[in-house]
Write a protein that holds these residues in place. Structure first.
Motif, PDB file in Angstrom:
ATOM      1  N   LEU A  25       0.829  -1.202   0.000  1.00  0.00           N
ATOM      2  CA  LEU A  25       0.000   0.000   0.000  1.00  0.00           C
ATOM      3  C   LEU A  25       0.869   1.259   0.000  1.00  0.00           C
ATOM      4  CD1 LEU A  25      -2.873   1.184   0.202  1.00  0.00           C
ATOM      5  CD2 LEU A  25      -2.680   1.054   2.675  1.00  0.00           C
ATOM      6  N   LEU A  26       1.897   1.239   0.828  1.00  0.00           N
ATOM      7  CA  LEU A  26       2.818   2.368   0.929  1.00  0.00           C
ATOM      8  C   LEU A  26       3.488   2.634  -0.429  1.00  0.00           C
ATOM      9  CD1 LEU A  26       3.696   4.147   3.317  1.00  0.00           C
ATOM     10  CD2 LEU A  26       5.720   2.698   3.549  1.00  0.00           C
ATOM     11  N   PRO A  41       2.022  10.760  -6.205  1.00  0.00           N
ATOM     12  CA  PRO A  41       2.394  12.170  -6.448  1.00  0.00           C
ATOM     13  C   PRO A  41       3.386  12.312  -7.608  1.00  0.00           C
ATOM     14  CG  PRO A  41       2.595  11.629  -4.109  1.00  0.00           C
ATOM     15  CD  PRO A  41       2.332  10.347  -4.830  1.00  0.00           C
ATOM     16  N   GLY A  42       4.238  11.320  -7.789  1.00  0.00           N
ATOM     17  CA  GLY A  42       5.209  11.367  -8.881  1.00  0.00           C
ATOM     18  C   GLY A  42       4.557  11.115 -10.227  1.00  0.00           C
ATOM     19  N   GLU A  43       3.564  10.218 -10.229  1.00  0.00           N
ATOM     20  CA  GLU A  43       2.885   9.861 -11.485  1.00  0.00           C
ATOM     21  C   GLU A  43       2.173  11.062 -12.102  1.00  0.00           C
ATOM     22  OE1 GLU A  43       2.632   7.745 -14.290  1.00  0.00           O
ATOM     23  OE2 GLU A  43       2.314   6.102 -12.893  1.00  0.00           O
ATOM     24  N   LEU A  65      11.226   7.016  -3.444  1.00  0.00           N
ATOM     25  CA  LEU A  65      10.606   6.691  -2.149  1.00  0.00           C
ATOM     26  C   LEU A  65       9.746   5.431  -2.266  1.00  0.00           C
ATOM     27  CD1 LEU A  65       9.563  10.251  -0.890  1.00  0.00           C
ATOM     28  CD2 LEU A  65      11.415   8.798  -0.017  1.00  0.00           C
ATOM     29  N   SER A  66       9.013   5.340  -3.371  1.00  0.00           N
ATOM     30  CA  SER A  66       8.138   4.190  -3.590  1.00  0.00           C
ATOM     31  C   SER A  66       8.937   2.899  -3.771  1.00  0.00           C
ATOM     32  CB  SER A  66       7.266   4.481  -4.814  1.00  0.00           C
ATOM     33  OG  SER A  66       6.676   3.339  -5.314  1.00  0.00           O
ATOM     34  N   THR A  67      10.173   3.038  -4.237  1.00  0.00           N
ATOM     35  CA  THR A  67      11.017   1.858  -4.459  1.00  0.00           C
ATOM     36  C   THR A  67      11.463   1.205  -3.145  1.00  0.00           C
ATOM     37  OG1 THR A  67      11.755   2.877  -6.510  1.00  0.00           O
ATOM     38  CG2 THR A  67      13.070   1.051  -5.723  1.00  0.00           C
ATOM     39  N   THR A  95      10.199  16.336 -13.867  1.00  0.00           N
ATOM     40  CA  THR A  95      10.968  15.091 -13.837  1.00  0.00           C
ATOM     41  C   THR A  95      11.550  14.846 -12.449  1.00  0.00           C
ATOM     42  OG1 THR A  95      11.511  15.353 -16.149  1.00  0.00           O
ATOM     43  CG2 THR A  95      12.944  13.916 -14.879  1.00  0.00           C
ATOM     44  N   THR A  96      12.018  15.908 -11.811  1.00  0.00           N
ATOM     45  CA  THR A  96      12.623  15.763 -10.480  1.00  0.00           C
ATOM     46  C   THR A  96      11.597  15.214  -9.487  1.00  0.00           C
ATOM     47  OG1 THR A  96      13.721  17.824 -11.077  1.00  0.00           O
ATOM     48  CG2 THR A  96      14.125  16.997  -8.855  1.00  0.00           C
ATOM     49  N   THR A  97      10.384  15.793  -9.500  1.00  0.00           N
ATOM     50  CA  THR A  97       9.340  15.321  -8.590  1.00  0.00           C
ATOM     51  C   THR A  97       9.034  13.848  -8.864  1.00  0.00           C
ATOM     52  OG1 THR A  97       8.436  17.543  -8.795  1.00  0.00           O
ATOM     53  CG2 THR A  97       7.068  15.926  -7.675  1.00  0.00           C
TER      54      THR A  97
END
Ligand SMILES: *C/C=C(C)/C=C/C=C(C)/C=C/C1=C(C)CCCC1(C)C
Length: 263
Positions: free
Chosen positions: A127-128, A135-137, A151-153, A142-144
């Motif tokens: 879930l995390l 937010p990145g999607e 973080l998701s990785t 590109t930086t965001t």
């Protein structure tokens, strides 16, 4: 939404429709096959069925949203101004990804306490991973995209670590074909889940606003979803069936029921 060609529009339209059909067909299959597995493994099948029906519903909504975002007039295509809604996909993942890891744990047949702990930690990490990716999607920068992607990785790597190191002994302790099938399920997770971060990076590598990037992203996620949900669900069903056949009491039921199967 950027300009795409009619051909690109149709490709995505057809892939969404195909994905919806795959999810729906797998749902029917899993529901109809329930009685082929022992009661103790039916929980895993219930979760598989939930995953594909939830994903099927969301694909239907994604499909509608795609169709509503463009107007086609002969060979020309323009945007309607209604934005294509990418949030459906992440809401879908937030619901289905924890269920996918729970399916694997359920089919392992561990002691209740151990299974509960494992489901919780893997489900929470899953879930995390999805929440941190969103937010990145939707970011233009590109930086965001890269920051949230990184973080998701972290929970993603944790899940792989648990599957390949911590669960290694449990899987190796299984016998016969079940062991092979469980190893295959784990590999299928690695191969299909590993595809998502690659698709996520496409707008970083390719010109991010071009029509082909949008198309590649949608088609890539759809194919990964078919394999990771429907394909994986069928594999889980096979594991549950093999494990049921290893149960003496289930075999006894099977033999008794055999004459009736002919009529
Ligand atoms: C049915 C849907 C599934 C199995 C979705 C899985 C999604 C992932 C494994 C996504 C992972 C991501 C990263 C590891 C980093 C970049 C952001 C994500 C969310 C695409």
């Amino acid at each position: 939404m950027e300009a795409i060609t009619v051909g690109q529009y149709n490709l995505v339209y057809n892939i969404f429709s195909f994905t919806f059909a795959c999810m729906f067909a797998t749902f029917i299959f899993l529901v109809l096959s329930r009685s082929n597995v022992a009661p103790r493994y039916r929980g895993a099948l219930t979760m598989s069925a939930l995953v594909v029906i939830v994903a099927g519903y969301h694909y239907f909504r994604i499909f509608e949203s795609w169709a509503g975002a463009f107007v086609i007039d002969g060979t020309s295509i323009s945007v309607t101004g209604e934005p294509f809604n990418d949030a459906y996909r992440y809401i879908d993942w937030a619901l289905t990804v924890p269920l996918l890891v729970a399916e694997l744990v359920a089919v392992l047949g561990l002691a209740r306490k151990e299974a509960g702990k494992l489901t919780f930690s893997l489900g929470f990490a899953a879930l995390l991973m999805v929440i941190l990716g969103y937010p990145g999607e939707i970011a233009d920068s590109t930086t965001t995209r890269l920051i949230w992607g990184t973080l998701s990785t972290i929970p993603f790597v944790y899940i792989l670590y648990v599957l390949f190191s911590q669960l290694g002994d449990t899987i190796n302790a299984q016998t016969g074909e079940v062991k092979t099938l469980l190893k295959n399920a784990r590999l299928l997770i690695l191969a299909t889940w590993g595809f998502y971060p690659i698709v996520y990076l496409l707008p970083v590598i390719l010109p991010s606003t071009s029509g082909s990037t949008i198309v590649a992203l949608q088609v890539g996620y759809a194919i990964a979803d078919i394999l990771a949900k429907a394909g994986y669900g069928i594999l889980i069903y096979n594991i549950a069936k093999q494990k049921s056949e290893q149960l003496p009491e289930w075999n006894a039921v099977g033999v008794e029921a055999a004459p009736a199967a002919g009529d």
